[in-house]
Design an enzyme around this catalytic site. Structure first.
Site, PDB file in Angstrom:
ATOM      1  N   GLU A   1      56.990   3.269  68.809  1.00 51.64           N
ATOM      2  CA  GLU A   1      58.166   2.873  68.023  1.00 51.64           C
ATOM      3  C   GLU A   1      59.247   3.962  68.081  1.00 51.64           C
ATOM      4  O   GLU A   1      60.441   3.661  68.213  1.00 51.64           O
ATOM      5  CB  GLU A   1      57.747   2.618  66.568  1.00 51.64           C
ATOM      6  CG  GLU A   1      58.878   2.204  65.660  1.00 51.64           C
ATOM      7  CD  GLU A   1      58.915   0.703  65.347  1.00 51.64           C
ATOM      8  OE1 GLU A   1      57.901   0.007  65.541  1.00 51.64           O
ATOM      9  OE2 GLU A   1      59.977   0.225  64.921  1.00 51.64           O
ATOM     10  N   SER A   2      58.834   5.205  68.021  1.00 54.69           N
ATOM     11  CA  SER A   2      59.800   6.308  67.985  1.00 54.69           C
ATOM     12  C   SER A   2      60.519   6.488  69.319  1.00 54.69           C
ATOM     13  O   SER A   2      61.743   6.635  69.361  1.00 54.69           O
ATOM     14  CB  SER A   2      59.090   7.608  67.603  1.00 54.69           C
ATOM     15  OG  SER A   2      58.496   7.496  66.333  1.00 54.69           O
TER      16      SER A   2
END
Lengths: 160, 160, 160, 160
Positions: A61-62
């Site tokens: 996600e990051s």
């Protein structure tokens, strides 16, 4: 988690030491790649001393969000959906590398693929796939003014 | 986050009204629930001071894995697949609560649903849904002997 | 769609015991690929005359299951999880091609990636990505005896 | 499957402007529910005479899209992401019921949950969960004029 880059790739956004967002040859957002490395410490392990699968998802996600932020011209992105398939475990002490690649950079929706691989420092060629994720981002929202500083920081690392 | 590891957390691996995988009333694994709380600090925010969506995924994988571990009778579980839908953002300083509920506890495969909600300390009834995840676990693998200590610790908390 | 059932389709299911999609080196199950083609008719469109996204998911599950069935040596497989990201639409009358590739062929769990692309009959090189799916299969269950006939049929199409 | 097209189905698509699935209080789009039924025939089975998991995904995408179309005031929706967890199999001849419920109806993004259950005609109370899906829709795109007829048809059924 940090990001680094291979000079051979086109555009790259990385936060730690190197990298780029727009290359000398006409850059396209579709070619942007975000790469990051991580050593598996106790902090990111589950009790069985194996990399917590949720950490793989967090990395996915990051890195995808960072890539989407750059690809949309430093506008705000929101994560909409994340799917992670865990393939093989990584053990305490091992090194992993995450690579986020855009599947589609649309005006409203972006889709990124993030692959996490185990790297063997002695033989850099060997990279075993640990997990593969798909991240859906809602993009192109206006970033608040106070994010200008963050934008400058990313631009510095996302070098040509 | 491994909720049950910190005594200060409000963790419980318990069934709907009474207790855990070893309660006096006939327990069923299907009823086990894992609940954990978290205050959104800078550490778990992305640069826009919003809870990093990857942290929601990490919480989902962790709480589901803990629940699966208990539900399988303290045998080892592996995460196979994680899907997270982000519904609404949580801001810096807000409190969130994760609840992991088993959808299916099979012999080989377990599926857990994890909902993360924002809680308003002043009105405990208001709980806005932030994200919903599905976690697929491969279960029933033998746990190594050195995990006995961890098992005892979990068992202590997995009882009201 | 069960691609290999229709002789007119361009399906090939290759496995370790047969052969991979064009590999000079000794083939392994990891290299097996299932390919199927479909013309977008009204039957598989949603009301807006666009390929129903659910049909893409159905194609993904079907091709991956067929591949998993072959890769496990014609043993039974069960779908556990399916994730599909829709990238671009396909219109009524267009031709699409699905390619299922194994990401991991484990003893208990298999993960397959299925990409569906639009093909332009005039320029076979142009293939626009329409969707990408991940399919998780529980594999290696015993197939009932009455499936022997089906096995023989698949083996015929899973040509070298 | 577009459930509301067949008058014999028990479909209802309720929205804010029409009516909710049995709610005495003022209905909202959030309460809209789409329900459809299906008898498992050979057409929707995989070779092992079990409901093809891809058909469950197709049903999920179709019912959620129909619900999203109504919930957005008959504007166009696009499927963005679909995640399906298969829980239990349905056999040839059995009856299943799909229920699509909105998790979030936003202006740009809608998230729907679709549960498919096996129904036992003799004891209507028994409903075993077969699969659970999450569908992400990009909503609120303008519908082409020629869809007016379809809109009227849906409106006819989207009323108790």
């Amino acid at each position: 988690m940090t990001t680094t880059n291979s000079p051979s790739s086109k555009s790259k956004a990385s936060s730690s030491t190197t990298a780029a967002a727009s290359s000398p040859s006409p850059p396209t957002a579709e070619k942007g790649v975000v790469i990051g490395r991580l050593t598996v410490t106790l902090t990111c392990c589950q009790p069985f001393k194996v990399l917590n699968g949720g950490v793989s998802a967090l990395i996915a996600e990051s890195t995808a969000s960072l890539g989407g932020y750059v690809a949309s011209g430093y506008r705000r992105v929101f994560g909409v959906q994340l799917s992670t398939n865990h393939i093989k475990p990584a053990m305490l002490g091992e090194q992993v590398e995450a690579e986020a690649t855009p599947v589609r950079v649309g005006r409203t929706i972006q889709v990124w693929e993030v692959q996490i691989r185990k790297i063997d420092p002695s033989t850099s060629s060997s990279k075993v796939l640990l997990s593969t994720s798909r991240v859906v981002l809602l993009s192109n929202m206006e970033a608040p003014k106070e994010m200008k500083e963050y934008e400058e920081k990313i631009k510095k690392y996302a070098r040509l």
